[in-house]
Design a protein around this motif. Structure first.
Motif, short mmCIF file in Angstrom:
data_model
loop_
_atom_site.label_atom_id
_atom_site.label_comp_id
_atom_site.label_asym_id
_atom_site.label_seq_id
_atom_site.Cartn_x
_atom_site.Cartn_y
_atom_site.Cartn_z
N GLU A 1 0.84 -1.21 0.00
CA GLU A 1 0.00 0.00 0.00
C GLU A 1 0.87 1.25 0.00
OE1 GLU A 1 -3.07 0.13 -0.58
OE2 GLU A 1 -3.87 -1.85 -0.05
N LYS A 2 1.99 1.23 0.71
CA LYS A 2 2.87 2.40 0.72
C LYS A 2 3.44 2.63 -0.68
CE LYS A 2 3.52 3.24 5.46
NZ LYS A 2 2.56 2.24 6.00
N ARG A 3 3.75 1.52 -1.38
CA ARG A 3 4.28 1.67 -2.75
C ARG A 3 3.22 2.25 -3.68
NH1 ARG A 3 6.51 -3.89 -4.33
NH2 ARG A 3 6.65 -2.93 -6.39
N THR A 4 1.94 1.88 -3.46
CA THR A 4 0.90 2.42 -4.35
C THR A 4 0.79 3.94 -4.17
OG1 THR A 4 -1.00 2.12 -2.86
CG2 THR A 4 -0.42 0.25 -4.28
N VAL A 5 0.95 4.41 -2.94
CA VAL A 5 0.90 5.86 -2.71
C VAL A 5 2.09 6.53 -3.42
CG1 VAL A 5 1.11 7.68 -0.95
CG2 VAL A 5 -0.42 5.73 -0.56
N GLU A 6 3.26 5.89 -3.35
CA GLU A 6 4.43 6.44 -4.04
C GLU A 6 4.20 6.50 -5.55
OE1 GLU A 6 7.37 4.51 -0.69
OE2 GLU A 6 7.63 3.87 -2.77
N MET A 7 3.60 5.43 -6.10
CA MET A 7 3.35 5.40 -7.55
C MET A 7 2.37 6.49 -7.95
SD MET A 7 5.22 3.20 -9.02
CE MET A 7 4.51 3.38 -10.65
N ALA A 8 1.30 6.63 -7.18
CA ALA A 8 0.30 7.65 -7.51
C ALA A 8 0.92 9.04 -7.45
CB ALA A 8 -0.90 7.55 -6.56
N THR A 9 1.75 9.26 -6.43
CA THR A 9 2.39 10.57 -6.28
C THR A 9 3.35 10.84 -7.44
OG1 THR A 9 2.23 10.25 -3.90
CG2 THR A 9 3.69 12.00 -4.64
N LYS A 10 4.12 9.80 -7.81
CA LYS A 10 5.06 9.93 -8.93
C LYS A 10 4.30 10.26 -10.22
CE LYS A 10 8.71 7.14 -11.16
NZ LYS A 10 8.28 6.73 -12.52
N LEU A 11 3.22 9.52 -10.48
CA LEU A 11 2.45 9.74 -11.70
C LEU A 11 1.80 11.12 -11.72
CD1 LEU A 11 1.22 6.14 -12.00
CD2 LEU A 11 1.89 7.50 -14.00
N LEU A 12 1.34 11.58 -10.57
CA LEU A 12 0.75 12.93 -10.52
C LEU A 12 1.78 13.96 -10.91
CD1 LEU A 12 -1.57 12.73 -7.40
CD2 LEU A 12 -2.25 13.47 -9.70
N GLY A 13 3.02 13.75 -10.47
CA GLY A 13 4.10 14.65 -10.88
C GLY A 13 4.33 14.59 -12.39
N GLU A 14 4.26 13.39 -12.94
CA GLU A 14 4.52 13.22 -14.37
C GLU A 14 3.43 13.85 -15.25
OE1 GLU A 14 7.14 9.12 -13.78
OE2 GLU A 14 5.07 8.99 -14.45
N VAL A 15 2.17 13.73 -14.83
CA VAL A 15 1.10 14.28 -15.68
C VAL A 15 0.94 15.79 -15.52
CG1 VAL A 15 -0.22 12.12 -15.75
CG2 VAL A 15 -0.83 13.86 -14.08
N LYS A 16 1.55 16.33 -14.46
CA LYS A 16 1.42 17.76 -14.18
C LYS A 16 1.94 18.59 -15.36
CE LYS A 16 2.26 20.86 -10.34
NZ LYS A 16 3.15 21.16 -9.23
N GLY A 17 1.16 19.59 -15.76
CA GLY A 17 1.58 20.47 -16.84
C GLY A 17 1.50 19.85 -18.22
N GLN A 18 0.87 18.67 -18.33
CA GLN A 18 0.79 17.96 -19.63
C GLN A 18 -0.58 18.11 -20.29
OE1 GLN A 18 3.39 16.14 -21.14
NE2 GLN A 18 4.61 17.10 -19.54
N HIS A 19 -1.45 18.94 -19.76
CA HIS A 19 -2.82 19.04 -20.27
C HIS A 19 -3.52 17.69 -20.27
CE1 HIS A 19 -1.97 23.18 -21.24
NE2 HIS A 19 -0.88 22.79 -21.90
N LEU A 20 -3.31 16.94 -19.20
CA LEU A 20 -3.97 15.63 -19.06
C LEU A 20 -4.96 15.73 -17.89
CD1 LEU A 20 -0.79 13.37 -19.49
CD2 LEU A 20 -2.66 13.63 -21.14
N THR A 21 -5.94 16.62 -18.07
CA THR A 21 -6.83 16.94 -16.94
C THR A 21 -7.58 15.73 -16.41
OG1 THR A 21 -7.13 19.08 -18.00
CG2 THR A 21 -8.65 18.55 -16.21
N ALA A 22 -8.16 14.92 -17.32
CA ALA A 22 -8.96 13.77 -16.88
C ALA A 22 -8.07 12.74 -16.21
CB ALA A 22 -9.70 13.17 -18.07
N GLN A 23 -6.88 12.54 -16.79
CA GLN A 23 -5.94 11.57 -16.20
C GLN A 23 -5.50 12.05 -14.82
OE1 GLN A 23 -5.85 12.82 -19.25
NE2 GLN A 23 -5.73 11.11 -20.69
N HIS A 24 -5.28 13.36 -14.71
CA HIS A 24 -4.89 13.94 -13.43
C HIS A 24 -5.99 13.72 -12.40
CE1 HIS A 24 -4.05 17.33 -10.57
NE2 HIS A 24 -2.83 16.88 -10.75
N TYR A 25 -7.20 13.93 -12.82
CA TYR A 25 -8.37 13.72 -11.94
C TYR A 25 -8.42 12.27 -11.45
CZ TYR A 25 -13.32 12.81 -10.95
OH TYR A 25 -14.49 12.40 -10.39
N LEU A 26 -8.27 11.32 -12.38
CA LEU A 26 -8.35 9.90 -12.00
C LEU A 26 -7.19 9.50 -11.09
CD1 LEU A 26 -9.52 8.42 -15.42
CD2 LEU A 26 -10.86 8.52 -13.28
N LEU A 27 -6.02 10.06 -11.34
CA LEU A 27 -4.87 9.75 -10.49
C LEU A 27 -5.03 10.35 -9.09
CD1 LEU A 27 -2.07 10.14 -13.16
CD2 LEU A 27 -2.55 8.04 -11.87
#
Ligand code: FE2
Ligand code: FE2
Length: 145
Positions: free
Chosen positions: A91-117
């Motif tokens: 579970e701790k790794r899943t939080v790390e993955m979600a946080t990492k992905l949120l950083g990656e989609v930031k500023g990419q105009h991926l609004t829906a993906q950002h919302y789901l993440l």
């Protein structure tokens, strides 16, 4: 109020809450009839499944007060605790993955993906909180540990 009256009130409130969860499930199914959009369906289907889950948990609390009181022994906890500690790391790794992905989609105009993440991060944090709270329940069973 006597202890018995308080407990009856708790059960009555839980049953009222279950009516709201039922209304939530019907409301979700009528929304689902109106859209084929995958994002909107995912949101509404998730809420619908959660409502069913909440209903079941409310029933578990009702049953524990009306007919089947909980008895959680140190042996019950011990039989799964290794598994739960391993699971905790996942579970701790899943939080790390979600946080990492949120950083990656930031500023990419991926609004829906950002919302789901963001939703996934909140849900994974919830799993972590559930297990942390369970640890406190376990520690209450071992007051001298
Ligand atoms: Fe709910
Ligand atoms: Fe999880």
């Amino acid at each position: 109020m006597s202890q018995k009256e308080v407990q009856e009130q708790i059960v009555a409130d839980l049953k009222d809450w279950q009516k709201i969860e039922n209304a939530s499930m019907s409301s979700c199914s009528s929304i689902l009839e109106k859209t084929d959009h995958p994002l909107l369906r995912a949101v509404v289907e998730t809420i619908m499944r959660d409502s069913q889950n909440h209903y079941n948990i409310q029933q578990l609390i009702v049953d524990s007060m009306e007919k089947k009181p909980f008895s959680l022994t140190p042996e019950d906890v011990a039989s799964v605790w290794d598994g739960i500690e391993k699971h905790n790391r996942l579970e701790k790794r899943t939080v790390e993955m979600a946080t990492k992905l949120l950083g990656e989609v930031k500023g990419q105009h991926l609004t829906a993906q950002h919302y789901l993440l963001r939703y996934l991060l909140i849900d994974e944090e919830k799993h972590n909180a559930m297990l942390d709270m369970l640890e406190k329940v376990k520690n209450d069973l071992y007051p001298y540990a």
